[in-house]
Scaffold this active site. Structure first.
Site, PDB file in Angstrom:
ATOM      1  N   LYS A 136      -6.522 -31.583 -31.629  1.00  0.00           N
ATOM      2  CA  LYS A 136      -5.301 -31.353 -31.102  1.00  0.00           C
ATOM      3  C   LYS A 136      -3.873 -32.150 -31.706  1.00  0.00           C
ATOM      4  CE  LYS A 136      -3.371 -28.191 -27.907  1.00  0.00           C
ATOM      5  NZ  LYS A 136      -3.991 -27.000 -27.434  1.00  0.00           N
ATOM      6  N   ASP A 185       0.551 -23.838 -29.308  1.00  0.00           N
ATOM      7  CA  ASP A 185       0.414 -24.221 -27.904  1.00  0.00           C
ATOM      8  C   ASP A 185       1.671 -24.069 -27.360  1.00  0.00           C
ATOM      9  OD1 ASP A 185      -1.632 -25.374 -25.961  1.00  0.00           O
ATOM     10  OD2 ASP A 185       0.026 -26.748 -25.705  1.00  0.00           O
TER      11      ASP A 185
HETATM   12  P1  NDP Z   1       4.620 -21.239 -23.975  1.00  0.00           P
HETATM   13  O1  NDP Z   1       5.387 -22.608 -24.625  1.00  0.00           O
HETATM   14  O2  NDP Z   1       4.529 -20.024 -24.692  1.00  0.00           O
HETATM   15  O3  NDP Z   1       4.935 -21.155 -22.491  1.00  0.00           O
HETATM   16  C1  NDP Z   1       4.691 -22.215 -21.676  1.00  0.00           C
HETATM   17  C2  NDP Z   1       5.293 -21.813 -20.204  1.00  0.00           C
HETATM   18  O4  NDP Z   1       4.901 -22.742 -19.210  1.00  0.00           O
HETATM   19  C3  NDP Z   1       6.596 -21.454 -20.296  1.00  0.00           C
HETATM   20  O5  NDP Z   1       6.928 -20.745 -19.259  1.00  0.00           O
HETATM   21  C4  NDP Z   1       7.066 -22.837 -19.697  1.00  0.00           C
HETATM   22  O6  NDP Z   1       8.660 -22.964 -19.236  1.00  0.00           O
HETATM   23  C5  NDP Z   1       6.064 -23.221 -18.848  1.00  0.00           C
HETATM   24  N1  NDP Z   1       5.955 -24.789 -18.907  1.00  0.00           N
HETATM   25  C6  NDP Z   1       5.710 -25.618 -19.780  1.00  0.00           C
HETATM   26  N2  NDP Z   1       5.675 -26.956 -19.365  1.00  0.00           N
HETATM   27  C7  NDP Z   1       6.101 -26.731 -18.116  1.00  0.00           C
HETATM   28  C8  NDP Z   1       6.295 -27.632 -17.152  1.00  0.00           C
HETATM   29  N3  NDP Z   1       6.116 -29.228 -17.376  1.00  0.00           N
HETATM   30  N4  NDP Z   1       6.372 -27.449 -15.999  1.00  0.00           N
HETATM   31  C9  NDP Z   1       6.624 -26.360 -15.377  1.00  0.00           C
HETATM   32  N5  NDP Z   1       6.620 -25.369 -16.469  1.00  0.00           N
HETATM   33  C10 NDP Z   1       6.172 -25.607 -17.637  1.00  0.00           C
HETATM   34  O7  NDP Z   1       3.083 -21.809 -24.074  1.00  0.00           O
HETATM   35  P2  NDP Z   1       1.414 -21.123 -23.813  1.00  0.00           P
HETATM   36  O8  NDP Z   1       1.738 -19.903 -23.123  1.00  0.00           O
HETATM   37  O9  NDP Z   1       0.940 -20.796 -25.298  1.00  0.00           O
HETATM   38  O10 NDP Z   1       0.586 -22.231 -22.733  1.00  0.00           O
HETATM   39  C11 NDP Z   1       0.691 -22.406 -21.715  1.00  0.00           C
HETATM   40  C12 NDP Z   1      -0.591 -23.180 -21.282  1.00  0.00           C
HETATM   41  O11 NDP Z   1      -1.825 -22.518 -21.572  1.00  0.00           O
HETATM   42  C13 NDP Z   1      -0.636 -24.327 -21.734  1.00  0.00           C
HETATM   43  O12 NDP Z   1      -1.359 -25.405 -20.878  1.00  0.00           O
HETATM   44  C14 NDP Z   1      -1.585 -24.333 -23.054  1.00  0.00           C
HETATM   45  O13 NDP Z   1      -2.148 -25.540 -23.531  1.00  0.00           O
HETATM   46  C15 NDP Z   1      -2.622 -23.480 -22.666  1.00  0.00           C
HETATM   47  N6  NDP Z   1      -3.410 -22.528 -23.655  1.00  0.00           N
HETATM   48  C16 NDP Z   1      -2.473 -21.775 -24.503  1.00  0.00           C
HETATM   49  C17 NDP Z   1      -3.267 -21.082 -25.449  1.00  0.00           C
HETATM   50  C18 NDP Z   1      -2.434 -20.213 -26.578  1.00  0.00           C
HETATM   51  O14 NDP Z   1      -3.184 -19.593 -27.331  1.00  0.00           O
HETATM   52  N7  NDP Z   1      -1.244 -20.322 -26.680  1.00  0.00           N
HETATM   53  C19 NDP Z   1      -4.517 -21.293 -25.687  1.00  0.00           C
HETATM   54  C20 NDP Z   1      -5.484 -21.865 -24.766  1.00  0.00           C
HETATM   55  C21 NDP Z   1      -4.630 -22.512 -23.583  1.00  0.00           C
HETATM   56  P3  NDP Z   1       9.837 -23.506 -19.961  1.00  0.00           P
HETATM   57  O15 NDP Z   1      10.063 -22.446 -20.811  1.00  0.00           O
HETATM   58  O16 NDP Z   1      10.672 -23.834 -18.867  1.00  0.00           O
HETATM   59  O17 NDP Z   1       9.460 -24.768 -20.750  1.00  0.00           O
END
Ligand code: NDP
Length: 446
Positions: free
Chosen positions: A126, A166
């Site tokens: 990572k 991510d």
């Molecule tokens: P994105 O950046 O596309 O979206 C993240 C979302 O989560 C946004 O809506 C963001 O809001 C919100 N968010 C992030 N940090 C916080 C926080 N501290 N408190 C509240 N809301 C938060 O990321 P992904 O959708 O790709 O990832 C989401 C999760 O899924 C993560 O845990 C990631 O590790 C996991 N994941 C992702 C994969 C992938 O293929 N993308 C694969 C496997 C797991 P805001 O815009 O306000 O920051």
């Protein structure tokens, strides 16, 4: 045996006391492994636990870049190459101000077992940076990505380490990173996954984590003689993972009533679908706006600084970030009759929250199993790049579906073998671990 496991856990804390997220991830895995260690004494003899909690390599570097005012900005970059027993290191890059070594290590550690569960030959890693893409111009994001890659390129390669996206790293960032990598090494070797379709990306990769998490939920429900049709679902986050959970739940006939971002959540009891879903994609993928705007556009409730877990639902899909379901949130969900919880995000449920779900008999799909569809499809992107061809959408989706069904069945079978039927935390940790541990033993002491 649990004494031995406790000792390993204490050493982990003693070595890096300031990394609570990493401690939490290690604790969950170690506790699950106790019965497997009792059955297989070789793992203790071979010091597999002592070895597996220590990353093979950690790279930390300076990332200087020029902002639009021509001021020099400095961020910190990371790549944790945790375990390569099964194949090249594989895992995403996260750009978020909260990033530090402890978050990178927790995510890299989880990734080892997740990648093992996919059945594909991928090790765990990572990386990322404390850079915040939010509010930055396209040009600033590009400058940052170019500087980040100017250092990272030394440590990656298609047979060495293959990063992906991510939080904060989507197709725009992957494009800038890959462009810079190609410029430096003068090779089109596909080293990143999540690439655009025009330059080596795979169909279904953007959708894969969300689709996969929904397939996993459907499999867990099947065991209970249920399915997603007509089920009320709460989803947190509104990024890549959340968006495609909404799409797939709608296809299965369920109804998603919430989404969130770091400022608050929305509650739309009629369901996020049709034109409203199209608006969401445009809002988040193109305009990069806030979820509050959805509430304003469609006149539904906006709940500032609130998570969705007090909303009554059948299935919850935490898909934003770590520890977003704490003890009280889990209790709320259980009191409101939740049937299943499927983790789209990595470690979104605290250890106390997890125990509440398990004790209440909720079907609980931990991230390392439920969200493995993203990395699995990245593995499929690597295969297509190596063969220099692209599979059609239906083929990738069918493979993803098959992989998710296999992950579900493997974790469920292992939970039964260890007398905890339906405990997917135990099943995922033991199944993921056994393959890596056996590969480590076979390859000698290193
Ligand atoms: P994105 O950046 O596309 O979206 C993240 C979302 O989560 C946004 O809506 C963001 O809001 C919100 N968010 C992030 N940090 C916080 C926080 N501290 N408190 C509240 N809301 C938060 O990321 P992904 O959708 O790709 O990832 C989401 C999760 O899924 C993560 O845990 C990631 O590790 C996991 N994941 C992702 C994969 C992938 O293929 N993308 C694969 C496997 C797991 P805001 O815009 O306000 O920051």
């Amino acid at each position: 045996m649990s004494e031995y496991v406790n000792k390993i856990y204490e050493i982990v804390i003693e070595k890096d006391p300031e990394q609570p997220e990493f401690h939490q991830a290690v604790k969950e895995v170690l506790e699950s492994l106790v019965p497997a260690l009792e059955r297989h004494s070789i793992f203790k003899k071979e010091k597999i636990l002592e070895r597996i909690v220590e990353p093979e390599r950690v790279v930390m570097f300076r990332v200087p870049w020029l902002d639009d005012n021509d001021d020099i900005q400095i961020n910190r970059g990371f790549r944790v190459q945790f375990n390569s027993a099964l194949g090249p290191y594989k895992g995403g890059l996260r750009f978020h101000p909260s990033v530090y070594l402890g978050i990178m290590k927790f995510l890299g550690f989880e990734q080892i077992f997740k990648n093992s569960l996919t059945g594909l030959p991928m090790g765990g890693g990572k990386g990322g940076s404390d850079f915040d893409p939010k509010g930055k111009s396209n040009r600033e994001v590009m400058k940052f990505c170019q500087s980040f890659m100017l250092e990272l390129y030394r440590y990656i390669g298609p047979n060495v380490d293959v990063p992906a996206g991510d939080i904060g790293v989507g197709s725009r960032e992957i494009g800038f990173l890959y462009g810079q990598y190609r410029k430096i090494v003068n090779q089109n070797d596909g080293v990143l996954t999540g690439k655009g379709l025009e330059y080596g990306g795979s169909l279904i990769r953007p959708e894969a984590t969300g689709y996969g998490a929904t397939y996993f939920a459907e499999e867990m429900l099947k065991i209970k003689g249920l399915n997603l049709k007509g089920k009320i679902c709460t989803v947190s986050g509104s990024g890549n993972v959340a968006q495609y959970i909404v799409e797939k739940v709608n296809q299965f006939g369920g109804k998603v009533v919430s989404l969130s971002d770091s400022n608050g959540s929305i509650y739309d009891p009629e369901g996020i679908n049709g034109k409203k879903y199209e608006y969401l994609l445009e809002l988040k993928q193109i305009r990069r706006g806030r979820i509050k705007e959805y509430a304003e556009e469609f006149n539904v409730e906006y709940r500032p600084n609130k998570r969705p877990w007090d909303i009554k639902c059948d299935i919850a899909f935490p898909s934003a970030t770590e520890n977003e379901i704490e003890k009280a949130d889990a209790q709320n969900l259980v009191d409101n009759g939740v049937i299943a919880v499927t983790e789209g995000a990595n470690m979104p449920t605290s250890l106390e929250g997890t125990n509440i779900f398990l004790e209440a008999g909720v079907a609980f799909g931990p991230g390392k199993a439920a969200n493995a569809g993203g990395v699995a499809t990245s593995g499929l992107e690597m295969s297509q790049n190596a063969m220099r061809l692209s599979w059609p959408r239906e083929e990738v989706d069918a493979r993803l579906h098959e992989i998710m069904v296999n992950i579900h069945n493997t974790t469920y079978q292992v939970s039964k073998q260890y007398d905890k039927p339906g405990n997917y935390v135990l099943g995922a940790n033991i199944a993921g671990f056994l393959k890596v541990a056996n590969a480590m033993i076979a390859q000698g002491h290193w």
